[in-house]
Scaffold this motif. Structure first.
Motif, short mmCIF file in Angstrom:
data_model
loop_
_atom_site.label_atom_id
_atom_site.label_comp_id
_atom_site.label_asym_id
_atom_site.label_seq_id
_atom_site.Cartn_x
_atom_site.Cartn_y
_atom_site.Cartn_z
N VAL A 155 40.46 30.26 40.50
CA VAL A 155 40.56 29.54 41.78
C VAL A 155 41.00 30.49 42.88
O VAL A 155 40.41 30.51 43.97
CB VAL A 155 41.54 28.34 41.67
CG1 VAL A 155 41.85 27.76 43.03
CG2 VAL A 155 40.96 27.28 40.75
N LYS A 156 42.01 31.31 42.61
CA LYS A 156 42.51 32.27 43.61
C LYS A 156 41.43 33.27 44.01
O LYS A 156 41.23 33.56 45.19
CB LYS A 156 43.74 32.99 43.04
CG LYS A 156 44.26 34.11 43.88
CD LYS A 156 45.10 33.62 45.01
CE LYS A 156 45.75 34.81 45.70
NZ LYS A 156 46.61 34.41 46.76
N ARG A 157 40.71 33.79 43.03
CA ARG A 157 39.67 34.79 43.31
C ARG A 157 38.49 34.17 44.08
O ARG A 157 37.94 34.80 44.99
CB ARG A 157 39.17 35.40 42.00
CG ARG A 157 38.20 36.54 42.23
CD ARG A 157 37.78 37.28 40.98
NE ARG A 157 37.35 36.38 39.92
CZ ARG A 157 37.86 36.36 38.69
NH1 ARG A 157 38.84 37.17 38.37
NH2 ARG A 157 37.41 35.52 37.80
N SER A 158 38.12 32.94 43.76
CA SER A 158 36.95 32.36 44.42
C SER A 158 37.26 31.74 45.78
O SER A 158 36.40 31.75 46.66
CB SER A 158 36.30 31.31 43.51
OG SER A 158 37.19 30.25 43.27
N SER A 159 38.49 31.25 45.98
CA SER A 159 38.81 30.59 47.24
C SER A 159 39.74 31.41 48.14
O SER A 159 39.85 31.15 49.32
CB SER A 159 39.46 29.24 46.99
OG SER A 159 40.76 29.40 46.46
N GLY A 160 40.47 32.36 47.52
CA GLY A 160 41.43 33.15 48.27
C GLY A 160 42.77 32.42 48.45
O GLY A 160 43.67 32.94 49.08
N MET A 161 42.88 31.22 47.86
CA MET A 161 44.11 30.43 47.99
C MET A 161 44.64 30.08 46.60
O MET A 161 43.87 30.05 45.63
CB MET A 161 43.83 29.14 48.76
CG MET A 161 43.36 29.38 50.16
SD MET A 161 43.00 27.92 51.18
CE MET A 161 43.10 26.55 50.12
N TYR A 217 39.54 20.61 38.38
CA TYR A 217 38.37 21.25 39.00
C TYR A 217 37.12 21.11 38.13
O TYR A 217 36.02 21.35 38.60
CB TYR A 217 38.64 22.72 39.28
CG TYR A 217 39.55 22.94 40.46
CD1 TYR A 217 39.10 22.74 41.77
CD2 TYR A 217 40.86 23.38 40.29
CE1 TYR A 217 39.94 22.94 42.85
CE2 TYR A 217 41.70 23.60 41.38
CZ TYR A 217 41.22 23.37 42.65
OH TYR A 217 42.05 23.59 43.73
N CYS A 235 46.01 27.60 43.70
CA CYS A 235 45.50 26.29 43.24
C CYS A 235 46.21 25.16 43.99
O CYS A 235 47.43 25.10 44.04
CB CYS A 235 45.73 26.15 41.74
SG CYS A 235 45.23 24.56 41.10
#
Length: 58
Positions: A38-44, A26, A46
């Motif tokens: 990644v989880k916090r910003s995209s909700g998914m 990334y 990695c």
């Protein structure tokens, strides 16, 4: 199940005390584990996780 960055080929440690961990896939450095960012910003979880070659899965 959360991604373990320490077992990912894209994870790296930096010399920057403010951002000691990074993700080559990334292209960023952070204080936290990259997978958490990644989880916090995209909700998914990695999507770029690739196990290190020769890594032992525990």
């Amino acid at each position: 199940m959360a991604v373990n960055c320490f077992q990912c080929q894209y994870f790296f440690v930096t010399w920057d005390p403010k951002s000691p961990r990074g993700c080559k896939a990334y292209g960023f450095k952070t204080r936290e584990l990259p997978s958490i960012v990644v989880k916090r910003s995209s909700g998914m979880e990695c999507m770029k996780y690739e196990p290190k070659k020769g890594a032992v899965k525990r």
